[in-house]
Design an enzyme around this catalytic site. Structure first.
Site, mmCIF file in Angstrom:
data_model
loop_
_atom_site.group_PDB
_atom_site.id
_atom_site.type_symbol
_atom_site.label_atom_id
_atom_site.label_comp_id
_atom_site.label_asym_id
_atom_site.label_seq_id
_atom_site.Cartn_x
_atom_site.Cartn_y
_atom_site.Cartn_z
ATOM 1 N N HIS A 47 0.827 -1.214 0.000
ATOM 2 C CA HIS A 47 0.000 0.000 0.000
ATOM 3 C C HIS A 47 0.863 1.267 0.000
ATOM 4 O O HIS A 47 1.238 1.761 1.058
ATOM 5 C CB HIS A 47 -0.911 -0.036 1.228
ATOM 6 N N ASN A 50 -5.089 6.209 -7.018
ATOM 7 C CA ASN A 50 -5.731 7.535 -6.924
ATOM 8 C C ASN A 50 -4.807 8.610 -7.504
ATOM 9 O O ASN A 50 -4.363 9.517 -6.830
ATOM 10 C CB ASN A 50 -6.146 7.856 -5.474
ATOM 11 N N ASP A 72 0.822 2.479 3.814
ATOM 12 C CA ASP A 72 -0.049 3.546 3.293
ATOM 13 C C ASP A 72 0.765 4.842 3.151
ATOM 14 O O ASP A 72 0.333 5.917 3.555
ATOM 15 C CB ASP A 72 -1.283 3.762 4.183
ATOM 16 N N HIS A 78 2.582 14.283 1.071
ATOM 17 C CA HIS A 78 2.045 15.548 0.556
ATOM 18 C C HIS A 78 3.114 16.612 0.783
ATOM 19 O O HIS A 78 3.990 16.452 1.638
ATOM 20 C CB HIS A 78 0.766 15.938 1.304
ATOM 21 N N ALA A 119 -4.893 14.694 3.618
ATOM 22 C CA ALA A 119 -4.631 13.609 4.573
ATOM 23 C C ALA A 119 -3.595 12.660 4.002
ATOM 24 O O ALA A 119 -3.609 12.362 2.807
ATOM 25 C CB ALA A 119 -5.925 12.860 4.867
ATOM 26 N N GLY A 120 -2.704 12.170 4.855
ATOM 27 C CA GLY A 120 -1.712 11.194 4.418
ATOM 28 C C GLY A 120 -0.397 11.399 5.139
ATOM 29 O O GLY A 120 -0.017 12.526 5.463
HETATM 30 C C1 NCD Z 1 -4.197 8.823 0.821
HETATM 31 C C2 NCD Z 1 -3.533 9.736 -0.177
HETATM 32 O O1 NCD Z 1 -3.108 10.826 0.200
HETATM 33 O O2 NCD Z 1 -3.442 9.362 -1.364
HETATM 34 N N1 NCD Z 1 -4.357 9.495 2.066
HETATM 35 C C3 NCD Z 1 -4.529 8.939 3.274
HETATM 36 O O3 NCD Z 1 -4.797 9.678 4.209
HETATM 37 N N2 NCD Z 1 -4.386 7.638 3.476
HETATM 38 C C4 NCD Z 1 -5.494 8.394 0.252
HETATM 39 C C5 NCD Z 1 -6.041 7.195 0.902
HETATM 40 O O4 NCD Z 1 -5.574 6.090 0.621
HETATM 41 O O5 NCD Z 1 -6.969 7.332 1.692
HETATM 42 ZN ZN ZN Z 2 -3.839 4.723 0.916
#
Ligand code: NCD
Ligand code: ZN
Length: 441
Positions: free
Chosen positions: A62, A96, A309, A313, A327-328
Protein backbone atom coordinates in the site's frame (compact mmCIF):
# COMPACT_ATOMS: atom_id res chain seq x y z
CA UNK A 1 27.45 -8.71 -8.63
CA UNK A 2 26.18 -11.82 -10.35
CA UNK A 3 27.15 -14.60 -7.94
CA UNK A 4 27.57 -14.07 -4.22
CA UNK A 5 27.07 -15.74 -0.89
CA UNK A 6 25.77 -14.03 2.25
CA UNK A 7 27.95 -15.88 4.72
CA UNK A 8 27.36 -16.61 8.40
CA UNK A 9 24.18 -14.61 8.93
CA UNK A 10 21.05 -15.54 10.87
CA UNK A 11 18.41 -16.15 8.22
CA UNK A 12 14.91 -14.98 9.18
CA UNK A 13 11.77 -16.89 8.28
CA UNK A 14 8.26 -17.12 9.74
CA UNK A 15 9.70 -19.71 12.13
CA UNK A 16 12.39 -17.38 13.47
CA UNK A 17 16.16 -17.29 12.99
CA UNK A 18 18.51 -20.01 11.77
CA UNK A 19 22.19 -19.64 10.94
CA UNK A 20 22.69 -20.29 7.23
CA UNK A 21 24.61 -19.21 4.13
CA UNK A 22 22.54 -17.79 1.29
CA UNK A 23 23.84 -18.30 -2.25
CA UNK A 24 22.61 -15.99 -4.99
CA UNK A 25 23.14 -16.48 -8.69
CA UNK A 26 21.72 -14.22 -11.35
CA UNK A 27 19.07 -12.62 -9.16
CA UNK A 28 17.80 -15.86 -7.65
CA UNK A 29 18.49 -17.62 -4.35
CA UNK A 30 20.06 -20.88 -5.49
CA UNK A 31 20.93 -22.44 -2.14
CA UNK A 32 20.32 -21.87 1.57
CA UNK A 33 22.81 -23.97 3.46
CA UNK A 34 22.95 -24.52 7.19
CA UNK A 35 26.37 -26.04 6.65
CA UNK A 36 27.61 -22.60 7.57
CA UNK A 37 30.94 -21.19 6.58
CA UNK A 38 32.05 -24.08 4.41
CA UNK A 39 33.05 -22.44 1.18
CA UNK A 40 31.51 -24.93 -1.20
CA UNK A 41 31.12 -22.92 -4.36
CA UNK A 42 34.27 -20.89 -4.64
CA UNK A 43 33.25 -18.71 -7.56
CA UNK A 44 30.67 -16.98 -5.34
CA UNK A 45 31.81 -13.61 -4.02
CA UNK A 46 31.85 -13.67 -0.21
CA UNK A 47 29.84 -11.16 1.79
CA UNK A 48 30.37 -11.53 5.51
CA UNK A 49 27.10 -11.38 7.44
CA UNK A 50 28.39 -12.53 10.84
CA UNK A 51 26.25 -11.04 13.61
CA UNK A 52 23.73 -9.83 11.03
CA UNK A 53 20.21 -10.99 10.20
CA UNK A 54 19.39 -11.86 6.59
CA UNK A 55 15.69 -11.37 5.92
CA UNK A 56 13.42 -11.29 2.87
CA UNK A 57 12.85 -7.82 1.41
CA UNK A 58 9.70 -6.18 2.74
CA UNK A 59 6.65 -6.23 0.46
CA UNK A 60 4.58 -3.08 1.07
CA UNK A 61 1.16 -3.60 -0.50
CA UNK A 62 0.00 0.00 0.00
CA UNK A 63 1.91 3.05 -1.26
CA UNK A 64 1.03 6.25 -3.12
CA UNK A 65 4.00 7.23 -5.32
CA UNK A 66 1.86 9.92 -6.98
CA UNK A 67 2.53 9.32 -10.65
CA UNK A 68 0.99 10.29 -12.94
CA UNK A 69 -0.21 13.73 -11.99
CA UNK A 70 1.24 14.72 -8.63
CA UNK A 71 4.96 14.27 -9.06
CA UNK A 72 5.52 17.42 -7.02
CA UNK A 73 4.60 15.37 -3.92
CA UNK A 74 6.53 12.21 -4.85
CA UNK A 75 7.63 10.34 -7.95
CA UNK A 76 8.68 6.77 -8.54
CA UNK A 77 12.38 7.60 -8.33
CA UNK A 78 12.15 9.33 -4.94
CA UNK A 79 9.46 7.01 -3.57
CA UNK A 80 11.32 3.85 -4.54
CA UNK A 81 14.62 5.25 -3.20
CA UNK A 82 12.88 5.83 0.15
CA UNK A 83 11.46 2.30 -0.04
CA UNK A 84 14.75 0.47 -0.59
CA UNK A 85 16.58 2.65 1.95
CA UNK A 86 14.06 1.33 4.47
CA UNK A 87 14.32 -2.31 3.37
CA UNK A 88 11.19 -2.39 1.18
CA UNK A 89 11.98 -4.22 -2.07
CA UNK A 90 8.48 -4.46 -3.58
CA UNK A 91 5.62 -1.94 -3.47
CA UNK A 92 2.05 -1.99 -4.74
CA UNK A 93 1.10 1.47 -5.93
CA UNK A 94 -2.39 2.88 -5.43
CA UNK A 95 -4.50 4.19 -8.32
CA UNK A 96 -5.73 7.54 -6.92
CA UNK A 97 -3.64 9.36 -9.50
CA UNK A 98 -4.39 12.26 -11.81
CA UNK A 99 -5.91 10.91 -14.00
CA UNK A 100 -7.02 7.93 -11.89
CA UNK A 101 -5.74 4.51 -12.91
CA UNK A 102 -9.19 3.17 -13.69
CA UNK A 103 -8.89 1.95 -17.28
CA UNK A 104 -6.66 -0.25 -19.35
CA UNK A 105 -5.40 2.81 -21.22
CA UNK A 106 -4.49 4.54 -17.93
CA UNK A 107 -2.75 1.40 -16.72
CA UNK A 108 -0.77 1.14 -19.93
CA UNK A 109 0.27 4.80 -19.71
CA UNK A 110 1.32 4.34 -16.07
CA UNK A 111 3.39 1.26 -16.96
CA UNK A 112 5.16 3.19 -19.68
CA UNK A 113 5.80 6.15 -17.40
CA UNK A 114 7.33 4.06 -14.58
CA UNK A 115 9.35 1.49 -16.56
CA UNK A 116 13.06 1.75 -15.79
CA UNK A 117 12.59 4.40 -13.08
CA UNK A 118 12.15 2.36 -9.92
CA UNK A 119 14.74 1.13 -7.44
CA UNK A 120 12.29 -1.43 -6.05
CA UNK A 121 9.94 -3.90 -7.68
CA UNK A 122 6.36 -2.77 -8.09
CA UNK A 123 2.79 -3.68 -8.94
CA UNK A 124 -0.16 -1.45 -9.82
CA UNK A 125 -3.72 -1.38 -8.54
CA UNK A 126 -6.66 -0.48 -10.73
CA UNK A 127 -9.39 1.76 -9.27
CA UNK A 128 -13.05 0.72 -9.12
CA UNK A 129 -14.93 3.94 -9.87
CA UNK A 130 -18.43 2.44 -9.85
CA UNK A 131 -18.70 2.17 -13.63
CA UNK A 132 -15.61 0.42 -14.95
CA UNK A 133 -16.16 -3.26 -14.26
CA UNK A 134 -15.64 -4.23 -17.86
CA UNK A 135 -12.26 -2.49 -17.94
CA UNK A 136 -11.26 -4.09 -14.64
CA UNK A 137 -12.22 -7.53 -15.85
CA UNK A 138 -10.12 -7.13 -18.97
CA UNK A 139 -7.09 -5.68 -17.16
CA UNK A 140 -4.14 -8.01 -16.70
CA UNK A 141 -1.05 -7.91 -14.56
CA UNK A 142 -2.56 -5.88 -11.72
CA UNK A 143 -2.00 -6.53 -8.01
CA UNK A 144 -5.63 -5.83 -7.11
CA UNK A 145 -8.66 -3.57 -7.36
CA UNK A 146 -8.88 -0.60 -4.98
CA UNK A 147 -12.30 0.46 -3.79
CA UNK A 148 -12.73 3.69 -1.82
CA UNK A 149 -15.96 3.43 0.20
CA UNK A 150 -15.52 7.04 1.29
CA UNK A 151 -13.82 10.02 -0.29
CA UNK A 152 -10.16 10.42 0.56
CA UNK A 153 -7.34 12.13 -1.37
CA UNK A 154 -8.69 12.49 -4.91
CA UNK A 155 -12.37 12.09 -3.96
CA UNK A 156 -12.69 8.61 -5.40
CA UNK A 157 -15.33 7.20 -3.10
CA UNK A 158 -18.00 5.04 -4.72
CA UNK A 159 -21.65 5.08 -3.70
CA UNK A 160 -22.93 2.29 -1.59
CA UNK A 161 -25.17 0.79 -4.25
CA UNK A 162 -22.17 0.18 -6.52
CA UNK A 163 -20.32 -1.68 -3.78
CA UNK A 164 -22.46 -4.75 -4.20
CA UNK A 165 -21.80 -4.65 -7.93
CA UNK A 166 -18.08 -4.94 -7.21
CA UNK A 167 -18.64 -8.14 -5.23
CA UNK A 168 -20.96 -9.59 -7.86
CA UNK A 169 -19.34 -8.62 -11.10
CA UNK A 170 -15.59 -8.21 -10.69
CA UNK A 171 -13.76 -11.34 -11.75
CA UNK A 172 -12.83 -13.55 -8.87
CA UNK A 173 -9.16 -13.70 -9.72
CA UNK A 174 -8.84 -10.00 -8.76
CA UNK A 175 -8.08 -9.17 -5.12
CA UNK A 176 -10.56 -6.54 -3.84
CA UNK A 177 -8.93 -4.05 -1.45
CA UNK A 178 -11.20 -1.68 0.44
CA UNK A 179 -10.74 1.70 2.08
CA UNK A 180 -13.38 1.10 4.72
CA UNK A 181 -15.09 4.23 6.02
CA UNK A 182 -18.74 5.20 5.60
CA UNK A 183 -19.17 8.41 3.60
CA UNK A 184 -22.66 9.28 4.94
CA UNK A 185 -21.49 8.84 8.50
CA UNK A 186 -18.52 11.14 7.84
CA UNK A 187 -20.72 13.78 6.18
CA UNK A 188 -23.11 13.88 9.15
CA UNK A 189 -20.30 14.18 11.65
CA UNK A 190 -18.66 16.85 9.53
CA UNK A 191 -21.74 19.06 9.58
CA UNK A 192 -22.11 18.73 13.32
CA UNK A 193 -18.46 19.31 14.24
CA UNK A 194 -17.62 22.06 11.77
CA UNK A 195 -20.74 23.99 12.83
CA UNK A 196 -19.32 24.06 16.35
CA UNK A 197 -16.35 26.09 15.17
CA UNK A 198 -18.21 28.68 13.06
CA UNK A 199 -15.45 30.77 11.56
CA UNK A 200 -12.85 29.91 14.20
CA UNK A 201 -9.84 27.83 13.22
CA UNK A 202 -10.57 24.11 13.40
CA UNK A 203 -7.88 22.07 15.16
CA UNK A 204 -6.54 18.98 13.36
CA UNK A 205 -7.75 16.76 16.21
CA UNK A 206 -11.33 17.23 14.94
CA UNK A 207 -10.35 14.91 12.07
CA UNK A 208 -10.59 11.92 14.41
CA UNK A 209 -14.06 13.03 15.49
CA UNK A 210 -15.39 13.66 11.99
CA UNK A 211 -14.10 10.37 10.60
CA UNK A 212 -14.68 8.55 13.87
CA UNK A 213 -14.28 4.88 14.68
CA UNK A 214 -18.01 4.29 14.22
CA UNK A 215 -17.83 5.36 10.55
CA UNK A 216 -15.05 2.83 9.98
CA UNK A 217 -16.79 0.06 11.93
CA UNK A 218 -20.07 0.61 10.09
CA UNK A 219 -18.45 0.11 6.68
CA UNK A 220 -16.26 -2.77 7.81
CA UNK A 221 -19.42 -4.51 9.02
CA UNK A 222 -21.10 -3.99 5.60
CA UNK A 223 -18.06 -5.24 3.73
CA UNK A 224 -17.74 -8.33 5.92
CA UNK A 225 -21.42 -9.12 5.35
CA UNK A 226 -20.95 -8.76 1.60
CA UNK A 227 -17.91 -11.04 1.70
CA UNK A 228 -20.07 -13.61 3.46
CA UNK A 229 -23.06 -13.15 1.13
CA UNK A 230 -21.00 -13.44 -2.05
CA UNK A 231 -18.51 -15.95 -0.61
CA UNK A 232 -15.75 -13.73 -1.88
CA UNK A 233 -12.48 -13.00 -0.04
CA UNK A 234 -11.71 -9.32 0.55
CA UNK A 235 -8.79 -7.37 1.94
CA UNK A 236 -9.47 -4.41 4.22
CA UNK A 237 -6.77 -1.75 4.08
CA UNK A 238 -5.46 0.14 7.12
CA UNK A 239 -7.77 -1.14 9.88
CA UNK A 240 -7.57 1.46 12.64
CA UNK A 241 -9.76 0.34 15.56
CA UNK A 242 -9.89 -2.47 18.07
CA UNK A 243 -13.65 -2.82 17.44
CA UNK A 244 -13.16 -3.49 13.72
CA UNK A 245 -10.62 -6.17 14.56
CA UNK A 246 -13.03 -7.86 16.99
CA UNK A 247 -15.57 -7.87 14.16
CA UNK A 248 -13.20 -9.09 11.43
CA UNK A 249 -12.29 -12.00 13.69
CA UNK A 250 -15.84 -13.30 13.22
CA UNK A 251 -15.54 -13.21 9.44
CA UNK A 252 -12.14 -14.81 8.98
CA UNK A 253 -13.78 -18.00 7.68
CA UNK A 254 -15.18 -16.03 4.74
CA UNK A 255 -11.72 -14.98 3.65
CA UNK A 256 -11.58 -11.49 5.13
CA UNK A 257 -7.95 -10.38 5.46
CA UNK A 258 -6.65 -7.04 6.68
CA UNK A 259 -3.66 -4.80 7.16
CA UNK A 260 -2.54 -2.28 9.75
CA UNK A 261 -0.23 0.70 9.23
CA UNK A 262 2.76 1.77 11.34
CA UNK A 263 1.07 5.12 12.09
CA UNK A 264 -2.03 3.48 13.60
CA UNK A 265 0.28 1.42 15.82
CA UNK A 266 2.34 4.41 16.92
CA UNK A 267 0.33 7.65 17.06
CA UNK A 268 -2.74 8.49 19.13
CA UNK A 269 -5.12 11.44 19.08
CA UNK A 270 -3.24 13.19 21.90
CA UNK A 271 -0.36 13.56 19.40
CA UNK A 272 -2.29 16.15 17.34
CA UNK A 273 -1.22 18.80 19.80
CA UNK A 274 2.40 18.39 18.69
CA UNK A 275 2.01 17.23 15.08
CA UNK A 276 -1.19 18.94 13.89
CA UNK A 277 -1.93 18.17 10.24
CA UNK A 278 1.29 16.14 9.90
CA UNK A 279 -0.65 13.20 11.31
CA UNK A 280 -3.91 14.01 9.50
CA UNK A 281 -4.58 10.75 7.68
CA UNK A 282 -7.50 8.61 6.53
CA UNK A 283 -8.66 6.66 8.42
CA UNK A 284 -7.56 8.95 11.25
CA UNK A 285 -5.27 8.34 14.16
CA UNK A 286 -7.36 6.87 17.02
CA UNK A 287 -7.33 6.75 20.80
CA UNK A 288 -4.50 5.16 22.80
CA UNK A 289 -6.78 2.24 23.64
CA UNK A 290 -6.96 1.45 19.92
CA UNK A 291 -3.17 1.32 19.67
CA UNK A 292 -3.23 -1.22 22.47
CA UNK A 293 -6.06 -3.13 20.76
CA UNK A 294 -4.29 -3.22 17.39
CA UNK A 295 -1.04 -4.45 18.96
CA UNK A 296 -3.02 -7.13 20.79
CA UNK A 297 -4.63 -8.30 17.55
CA UNK A 298 -1.28 -8.17 15.77
CA UNK A 299 0.33 -10.34 18.44
CA UNK A 300 -2.61 -12.75 18.27
CA UNK A 301 -2.06 -13.14 14.53
CA UNK A 302 -5.49 -11.70 13.68
CA UNK A 303 -4.00 -8.94 11.54
CA UNK A 304 -2.53 -10.43 8.38
CA UNK A 305 -0.01 -7.85 7.38
CA UNK A 306 1.61 -4.47 7.92
CA UNK A 307 1.55 -1.91 5.08
CA UNK A 308 2.74 1.68 5.15
CA UNK A 309 -0.05 3.55 3.29
CA UNK A 310 2.84 5.83 2.34
CA UNK A 311 0.91 8.97 1.34
CA UNK A 312 3.24 11.97 1.01
CA UNK A 313 2.05 15.55 0.56
CA UNK A 314 3.99 18.79 0.18
CA UNK A 315 4.80 20.56 3.45
CA UNK A 316 3.06 23.75 2.24
CA UNK A 317 -0.11 21.69 1.82
CA UNK A 318 0.20 20.23 5.30
CA UNK A 319 0.68 23.74 6.68
CA UNK A 320 -2.72 24.87 5.37
CA UNK A 321 -5.59 25.17 7.87
CA UNK A 322 -7.03 21.79 8.94
CA UNK A 323 -9.99 21.81 6.54
CA UNK A 324 -7.77 22.41 3.48
CA UNK A 325 -4.78 20.26 4.41
CA UNK A 326 -4.62 16.90 2.64
CA UNK A 327 -4.63 13.61 4.57
CA UNK A 328 -1.71 11.19 4.42
CA UNK A 329 1.58 10.30 6.11
CA UNK A 330 4.84 9.33 4.37
CA UNK A 331 5.92 6.05 5.96
CA UNK A 332 7.57 3.65 3.52
CA UNK A 333 11.09 4.57 4.63
CA UNK A 334 10.57 4.07 8.36
CA UNK A 335 8.25 1.05 8.43
CA UNK A 336 10.90 -1.65 8.77
CA UNK A 337 13.12 0.33 11.22
CA UNK A 338 10.07 0.89 13.46
CA UNK A 339 9.34 -2.84 13.61
CA UNK A 340 12.99 -3.90 13.89
CA UNK A 341 13.05 -1.66 16.94
CA UNK A 342 9.96 -3.54 18.17
CA UNK A 343 11.81 -6.81 17.71
CA UNK A 344 14.64 -5.43 19.85
CA UNK A 345 12.10 -4.34 22.45
CA UNK A 346 10.68 -7.87 22.43
CA UNK A 347 7.31 -6.59 21.26
CA UNK A 348 7.56 -8.67 18.11
CA UNK A 349 9.54 -11.76 17.18
CA UNK A 350 11.51 -12.02 13.95
CA UNK A 351 9.10 -14.76 12.88
CA UNK A 352 6.17 -12.37 13.28
CA UNK A 353 7.99 -9.58 11.47
CA UNK A 354 8.71 -11.79 8.45
CA UNK A 355 5.15 -13.07 8.47
CA UNK A 356 3.54 -9.59 8.55
CA UNK A 357 5.93 -7.76 6.24
CA UNK A 358 7.07 -10.42 3.75
CA UNK A 359 5.41 -13.84 3.75
CA UNK A 360 1.72 -12.97 4.08
CA UNK A 361 1.77 -9.99 1.72
CA UNK A 362 3.25 -12.35 -0.91
CA UNK A 363 0.74 -15.09 -0.15
CA UNK A 364 -2.41 -12.95 -0.05
CA UNK A 365 -1.58 -11.12 -3.27
CA UNK A 366 -0.20 -14.18 -5.05
CA UNK A 367 3.48 -13.30 -5.42
CA UNK A 368 4.88 -16.77 -5.87
CA UNK A 369 8.63 -16.17 -5.81
CA UNK A 370 8.89 -13.50 -3.10
CA UNK A 371 8.60 -13.10 0.66
CA UNK A 372 10.95 -15.90 1.72
CA UNK A 373 14.66 -16.72 1.80
CA UNK A 374 14.43 -20.11 0.14
CA UNK A 375 15.91 -21.86 -2.84
CA UNK A 376 14.25 -20.69 -6.04
CA UNK A 377 13.00 -17.40 -4.58
CA UNK A 378 13.97 -13.99 -5.97
CA UNK A 379 17.03 -12.45 -4.33
CA UNK A 380 15.16 -9.51 -2.76
CA UNK A 381 17.12 -9.57 0.48
CA UNK A 382 17.74 -7.23 3.39
CA UNK A 383 20.75 -7.58 5.66
CA UNK A 384 19.93 -6.17 9.09
CA UNK A 385 22.17 -4.98 11.90
CA UNK A 386 20.13 -5.44 15.06
CA UNK A 387 22.73 -3.62 17.17
CA UNK A 388 22.81 -0.45 15.12
CA UNK A 389 21.18 2.54 16.81
CA UNK A 390 20.37 5.59 14.81
CA UNK A 391 18.08 8.59 14.94
CA UNK A 392 15.97 9.13 11.82
CA UNK A 393 16.93 12.65 10.76
CA UNK A 394 15.33 15.10 8.41
CA UNK A 395 18.30 14.77 6.03
CA UNK A 396 17.61 11.02 5.84
CA UNK A 397 14.17 11.60 4.34
CA UNK A 398 14.39 10.55 0.68
CA UNK A 399 10.72 11.03 -0.03
CA UNK A 400 10.20 14.17 -2.13
CA UNK A 401 8.03 15.76 0.55
CA UNK A 402 11.18 16.12 2.67
CA UNK A 403 9.59 15.67 6.10
CA UNK A 404 8.23 12.89 8.26
CA UNK A 405 6.52 12.71 11.66
CA UNK A 406 9.08 10.03 12.57
CA UNK A 407 12.04 12.45 12.33
CA UNK A 408 13.87 12.63 15.66
CA UNK A 409 13.04 9.07 16.68
CA UNK A 410 15.84 6.78 17.77
CA UNK A 411 15.52 3.21 16.49
CA UNK A 412 17.64 0.17 17.28
CA UNK A 413 17.87 -2.35 14.42
CA UNK A 414 18.52 -1.06 10.87
CA UNK A 415 18.69 -2.47 7.36
CA UNK A 416 22.30 -2.12 6.15
CA UNK A 417 22.39 -3.86 2.76
CA UNK A 418 19.40 -4.05 0.46
CA UNK A 419 19.41 -6.32 -2.59
CA UNK A 420 16.75 -6.09 -5.29
CA UNK A 421 16.85 -9.02 -7.71
CA UNK A 422 20.39 -9.81 -6.56
CA UNK A 423 21.65 -6.24 -7.11
CA UNK A 424 23.00 -4.29 -4.14
CA UNK A 425 20.87 -1.15 -4.40
CA UNK A 426 21.42 0.40 -0.98
CA UNK A 427 24.49 0.00 1.24
CA UNK A 428 24.85 1.53 4.73
CA UNK A 429 22.19 4.15 4.07
CA UNK A 430 23.46 5.13 0.61
CA UNK A 431 21.64 4.41 -2.62
CA UNK A 432 24.42 2.95 -4.74
CA UNK A 433 22.58 0.75 -7.22
CA UNK A 434 20.66 1.24 -10.40
CA UNK A 435 16.93 1.41 -10.92
CA UNK A 436 16.57 -2.34 -11.27
CA UNK A 437 12.97 -2.61 -10.05
CA UNK A 438 10.61 -4.67 -12.20
CA UNK A 439 6.87 -4.99 -12.40
CA UNK A 440 5.97 -8.13 -10.50
CA UNK A 441 2.73 -9.36 -12.06
C1 NCD B 1 -4.20 8.82 0.82
C2 NCD B 1 -3.53 9.74 -0.18
O1 NCD B 1 -3.11 10.83 0.20
O2 NCD B 1 -3.44 9.36 -1.36
N1 NCD B 1 -4.36 9.50 2.07
C3 NCD B 1 -4.53 8.94 3.27
O3 NCD B 1 -4.80 9.68 4.21
N2 NCD B 1 -4.39 7.64 3.48
C4 NCD B 1 -5.49 8.39 0.25
C5 NCD B 1 -6.04 7.20 0.90
O4 NCD B 1 -5.57 6.09 0.62
O5 NCD B 1 -6.97 7.33 1.69
ZN1 ZN C 1 -3.84 4.72 0.92
Amino acid sequence: MKKFVLRNGEVASVLGLLKADVYVDNGVIVKVSSDVGKAGKSDFEEIDCSSKVVMPGVIDVHVHFREPGEAYKEDFETGSAAAVWGGVTTVFDMPNNKPPTSSIAALKAKRKLIAGRSFCNYGFYILFDGNNIEEINRASGICGVKVYCAHSTGNMGVFENSLEKAFKEIRRDKVLVFHSEDENCIEENKKAYLAEFEGREVPASVHSKIRDGKCALMMTQKLCELAKKYKRPIHIAHVSTDAEMDLIEQYREFGVTCEVTPHHLVFADDDYEYFGNLIKVNPPIRERSDIFGLWKHLKMGNIDLIASDHAPHALVEKELPYVDAPAGIAGVQTMLPIFLNSVNDEGLSFGELVRFCCALPAEIFGLKSKGKIEEGYDADIVVVDMEKEKTFRREDVLSKCGFSPYVGNLYKGWPVKIFVGGELVCDEGKIIGKKVGKEVF
